[in-house]
Design a protein around this motif. Sequence first.
Motif, PDB file in Angstrom:
ATOM      1  N   ASN A 110       0.997  -1.292  -0.013  1.00 48.17           N
ATOM      2  CA  ASN A 110      -0.142   0.118  -0.009  1.00 48.17           C
ATOM      3  C   ASN A 110       0.842   1.243   0.022  1.00 48.17           C
ATOM      4  OD1 ASN A 110      -2.646   0.739  -0.121  1.00 48.17           O
ATOM      5  ND2 ASN A 110      -2.756   1.040   2.090  1.00 48.17           N
ATOM      6  N   PRO A 111       0.975   1.817  -1.056  1.00 46.30           N
ATOM      7  CA  PRO A 111       0.055   2.063  -2.282  1.00 46.30           C
ATOM      8  C   PRO A 111       0.516   1.018  -3.311  1.00 46.30           C
ATOM      9  CG  PRO A 111       1.503   3.816  -2.479  1.00 46.30           C
ATOM     10  CD  PRO A 111       1.775   3.195  -1.173  1.00 46.30           C
ATOM     11  N   LEU A 112      -0.258   0.391  -4.106  1.00 45.55           N
ATOM     12  CA  LEU A 112      -0.074  -0.437  -5.339  1.00 45.55           C
ATOM     13  C   LEU A 112      -0.066   0.334  -6.273  1.00 45.55           C
ATOM     14  CD1 LEU A 112      -0.070  -3.512  -5.991  1.00 45.55           C
ATOM     15  CD2 LEU A 112      -2.554  -3.137  -6.633  1.00 45.55           C
ATOM     16  N   LYS A 113       1.032   0.270  -7.131  1.00 48.50           N
ATOM     17  CA  LYS A 113       1.323   1.191  -8.275  1.00 48.50           C
ATOM     18  C   LYS A 113       1.405   0.280  -9.419  1.00 48.50           C
ATOM     19  CE  LYS A 113       3.817   4.835  -5.764  1.00 48.50           C
ATOM     20  NZ  LYS A 113       5.424   5.208  -5.664  1.00 48.50           N
ATOM     21  N   LEU A 114       0.632   0.709 -10.476  1.00 47.15           N
ATOM     22  CA  LEU A 114       0.959   0.185 -11.717  1.00 47.15           C
ATOM     23  C   LEU A 114       0.732   0.913 -13.160  1.00 47.15           C
ATOM     24  CD1 LEU A 114      -2.681  -1.719 -12.427  1.00 47.15           C
ATOM     25  CD2 LEU A 114      -2.129  -0.731 -10.252  1.00 47.15           C
ATOM     26  N   ASN A 115       0.883   0.162 -14.113  1.00 45.99           N
ATOM     27  CA  ASN A 115       0.479   0.828 -15.437  1.00 45.99           C
ATOM     28  C   ASN A 115      -0.416   0.211 -16.218  1.00 45.99           C
ATOM     29  OD1 ASN A 115       2.949   2.868 -15.478  1.00 45.99           O
ATOM     30  ND2 ASN A 115       4.230   1.014 -15.834  1.00 45.99           N
ATOM     31  N   ILE A 116      -1.401   1.124 -16.600  1.00 46.65           N
ATOM     32  CA  ILE A 116      -2.583   0.542 -17.147  1.00 46.65           C
ATOM     33  C   ILE A 116      -2.608   1.088 -18.611  1.00 46.65           C
ATOM     34  CG2 ILE A 116      -5.327   0.340 -17.092  1.00 46.65           C
ATOM     35  CD1 ILE A 116      -4.864   0.525 -14.146  1.00 46.65           C
ATOM     36  N   GLU A 130      -4.080  -4.039 -17.494  1.00 41.56           N
ATOM     37  CA  GLU A 130      -2.990  -4.182 -16.558  1.00 41.56           C
ATOM     38  C   GLU A 130      -1.716  -4.495 -17.148  1.00 41.56           C
ATOM     39  OE1 GLU A 130      -4.119  -6.205 -12.981  1.00 41.56           O
ATOM     40  OE2 GLU A 130      -5.587  -4.600 -12.597  1.00 41.56           O
ATOM     41  N   LEU A 131      -0.592  -3.713 -17.300  1.00 46.05           N
ATOM     42  CA  LEU A 131       0.507  -3.841 -17.997  1.00 46.05           C
ATOM     43  C   LEU A 131       1.634  -4.449 -17.187  1.00 46.05           C
ATOM     44  CD1 LEU A 131       0.686  -1.015 -20.394  1.00 46.05           C
ATOM     45  CD2 LEU A 131      -0.067  -3.438 -20.896  1.00 46.05           C
ATOM     46  N   ASP A 132       1.868  -3.678 -16.072  1.00 50.12           N
ATOM     47  CA  ASP A 132       2.989  -4.100 -15.234  1.00 50.12           C
ATOM     48  C   ASP A 132       2.789  -3.324 -13.751  1.00 50.12           C
ATOM     49  OD1 ASP A 132       3.726  -1.499 -16.365  1.00 50.12           O
ATOM     50  OD2 ASP A 132       5.805  -2.064 -15.980  1.00 50.12           O
ATOM     51  N   TYR A 133       3.223  -4.069 -12.813  1.00 51.25           N
ATOM     52  CA  TYR A 133       2.970  -3.365 -11.319  1.00 51.25           C
ATOM     53  C   TYR A 133       4.593  -2.858 -10.773  1.00 51.25           C
ATOM     54  CZ  TYR A 133      -1.556  -5.482 -10.845  1.00 51.25           C
ATOM     55  OH  TYR A 133      -2.607  -5.920 -10.984  1.00 51.25           O
ATOM     56  N   ILE A 134       4.619  -1.914 -10.304  1.00 45.79           N
ATOM     57  CA  ILE A 134       5.791  -1.187  -9.859  1.00 45.79           C
ATOM     58  C   ILE A 134       6.022  -1.470  -8.340  1.00 45.79           C
ATOM     59  CG2 ILE A 134       6.917   1.099  -9.722  1.00 45.79           C
ATOM     60  CD1 ILE A 134       4.794   2.027 -11.924  1.00 45.79           C
ATOM     61  N   ASP A 135       7.293  -1.873  -8.291  1.00 39.78           N
ATOM     62  CA  ASP A 135       7.746  -2.286  -7.016  1.00 39.78           C
ATOM     63  C   ASP A 135       6.805  -3.037  -5.879  1.00 39.78           C
ATOM     64  OD1 ASP A 135      10.118  -0.877  -7.692  1.00 39.78           O
ATOM     65  OD2 ASP A 135       9.295   1.113  -6.906  1.00 39.78           O
ATOM     66  N   VAL A 136       6.438  -3.886  -6.494  1.00 38.80           N
ATOM     67  CA  VAL A 136       5.237  -4.977  -5.642  1.00 38.80           C
ATOM     68  C   VAL A 136       6.066  -5.916  -5.334  1.00 38.80           C
ATOM     69  CG1 VAL A 136       3.158  -6.310  -5.650  1.00 38.80           C
ATOM     70  CG2 VAL A 136       3.374  -4.036  -7.224  1.00 38.80           C
TER      71      VAL A 136
END
Length: 191
Positions: A110-116, A130-136
């Motif tokens: 939290n937070p969840l960061k992503l590219n859409i 949803e393309l990819d998640y950042i630092d999950v």
Amino acid sequence: MRNTLIILIALSLFTACGSKKLSNKETVAEYYNAFDSGDFDKIKTVIHDSITIVSGDFVTPLNKTSFKEFYKWDSIFKPTYDLLQLTEENNNLIATISQKNIRNGFLKNNPLKLNIKVCFVSGKITKLEELDYIDVNWTAWNQQKNSLVNWIKVNHPELDGFVNDMTMMGAMNYLKAIELYENREQLDIQK
């Protein structure tokens, strides 16, 4: 006659200004602002009659009615959305977003960061991919999820299946499962 002409011109200008077509970037900003503020009526104005959500291998086609069910599921977790960046790619946009909510907090991301990737038809959003998640931290996410699911299966089987139930009731059961799990030590002491 002159007054009628002035009124007609004023109405024409008012109508033209009120129906200004949003750019794709403005549409995406409106979408996430409406999600963040909990305004489904605004969301309806920027999504197409049919919209597809792609999350990994899951492809979910929705109409406005079923999309409202998804919205209700999401809203139970009390989310906040921040639109961090918009990049144009052909006729689509890549939106980088940050989403905070109760579920992501429990799952230690939290937070969840992503590219859409956002696709459009006639100026309306028709696909969110949803393309990819950042630092999950997927390890922490999966450990928390698996611990919760397994504990619920044993201790509260009436809630089993909550993790895959994308309805409002499913989200409410998810929150109940989190609450029971987080208070399990106190519950064990009371037994």
